[in-house]
Motif scaffolding. Structure first.
Motif, mmCIF file in Angstrom:
data_model
loop_
_atom_site.group_PDB
_atom_site.id
_atom_site.type_symbol
_atom_site.label_atom_id
_atom_site.label_comp_id
_atom_site.label_asym_id
_atom_site.label_seq_id
_atom_site.Cartn_x
_atom_site.Cartn_y
_atom_site.Cartn_z
ATOM 1 N N TYR A 43 39.201 38.724 44.922
ATOM 2 C CA TYR A 43 40.586 39.132 44.795
ATOM 3 C C TYR A 43 41.240 39.629 46.081
ATOM 4 N N ILE A 44 40.440 40.097 47.038
ATOM 5 C CA ILE A 44 41.038 40.676 48.244
ATOM 6 C C ILE A 44 40.289 40.188 49.473
ATOM 7 N N ASN A 45 40.967 40.260 50.620
ATOM 8 C CA ASN A 45 40.375 39.795 51.877
ATOM 9 C C ASN A 45 39.368 40.775 52.448
ATOM 10 N N VAL A 89 52.882 38.162 47.838
ATOM 11 C CA VAL A 89 51.533 37.938 47.314
ATOM 12 C C VAL A 89 51.070 36.506 47.570
ATOM 13 N N ARG A 90 49.967 36.352 48.267
ATOM 14 C CA ARG A 90 49.226 35.103 48.418
ATOM 15 C C ARG A 90 50.092 33.875 48.712
ATOM 16 N N GLN A 131 50.935 30.284 50.051
ATOM 17 C CA GLN A 131 50.157 29.112 50.385
ATOM 18 C C GLN A 131 51.124 27.972 50.696
ATOM 19 N N ARG A 144 53.576 29.943 44.787
ATOM 20 C CA ARG A 144 52.926 31.249 44.923
ATOM 21 C C ARG A 144 52.288 31.667 43.602
ATOM 22 N N GLN A 145 51.129 32.300 43.703
ATOM 23 C CA GLN A 145 50.512 32.930 42.538
ATOM 24 C C GLN A 145 51.009 34.378 42.489
ATOM 25 N N GLN A 146 52.282 34.555 42.156
ATOM 26 C CA GLN A 146 52.867 35.896 42.247
ATOM 27 C C GLN A 146 53.087 36.533 40.888
#
Length: 237
Positions: free
Chosen positions: A52-54, A128-129, A131, A136-138
């Motif tokens: 889920y996170i970097n 959020v994320r 690409q 977006r997966q927002q």
């Protein structure tokens, strides 16, 4: 002054089994999604954070994130069935999920005996994320329903989409933590009384419940997050 909250450092299912029937006025919760990976290696990883996170070391780890979709549906149906028993008639139920598990969770909710009434969208904003070349997966989703009839025909008309950044109201305290302003918005649909959250995480549901003048009861099996939630709830109460 009476205690405004209770939090228990235990697993959700045995805790729910031990609760009395018809004891709680609403269920608002954010269980593990068992999601986030396209391939088997990601889905079976011991690290939930890495999906889920970097920066996987930023928050304490949590378990229950590597079930396949069928076992996730069975597990969800099990805990929701126990939650159904402990809620009062008419109690609202709100359960977070993401796009991958949305079909599974709507089925589990109904299999447990709840009336499914719709889906609320949480718009996490454009931060959020991103690409390139893709959508977006927002968004994440809140499946909502009730134990039988809805508790009231009064009250304001609430939106079906809530827009809050993941850090609205303050920094995240959990890998998948939800912002307190979002939880406060959702709780507006609940009756006065006690909000139940069997997957309390860092305590955001509890903070929103207390600030709204309601009581909060929940459990969180990960000791690190239990301690974080207790500190936040104590400071709010």
């Amino acid at each position: 002054m009476p205690m405004k909250w209770q939090l228990h450092n235990v697993d959700a299912i045995p805790w729910l089994i031990d609760q009395s029937s018809d004891d709680y006025d609403a269920l608002v919760t954010d269980p593990p999604y068992s999601s986030g990976g396209l391939h088997a290696g990601a889905r079976t990883s011991d690290s939930a954070n890495a999906k889920y996170i970097n920066d996987p070391g930023k928050y304490p780890e949590f378990t229950g994130e590597n079930r396949d979709q069928f076992s996730h549906m069975q597990w969800s149906t099990l805990w929701l069935t126990h939650a159904h028993r402990v809620l009062r008639a008419g109690a609202p139920v709100m359960v977070f999920t993401d796009w991958r598990q949305l079909p599974v969770m709507t089925s589990a909710l109904q299999a447990a005996g709840f009336t499914w009434r719709g889906i609320v969208v949480w718009d996490k904003t454009e931060g959020v994320r991103p690409q390139k070349g893709r959508f977006r997966q927002q968004s994440e989703f809140v499946i909502w329903g009730s134990k039988g009839k809805w508790h009231s025909s009064d009250g304001p008309v609430l939106p079906g989409v809530f827009r809050h950044s993941v850090t609205a109201g303050g920094p995240k305290m959990h890998t998948t933590g939800k912002p307190v302003p979002l939880m406060s918005d959702l709780i507006k649909a609940c009756p006065s009384g006690t909000i139940l959250d069997p997957f309390a995480g860092s305590g955001s549901t509890g903070l929103a419940a207390i600030r709204s003048g309601r009581f909060f009861v929940g459990c969180e099996r990960e000791e690190a997050y239990f301690n974080i939630a207790c500190e936040r709830l104590s400071n709010t109460a």
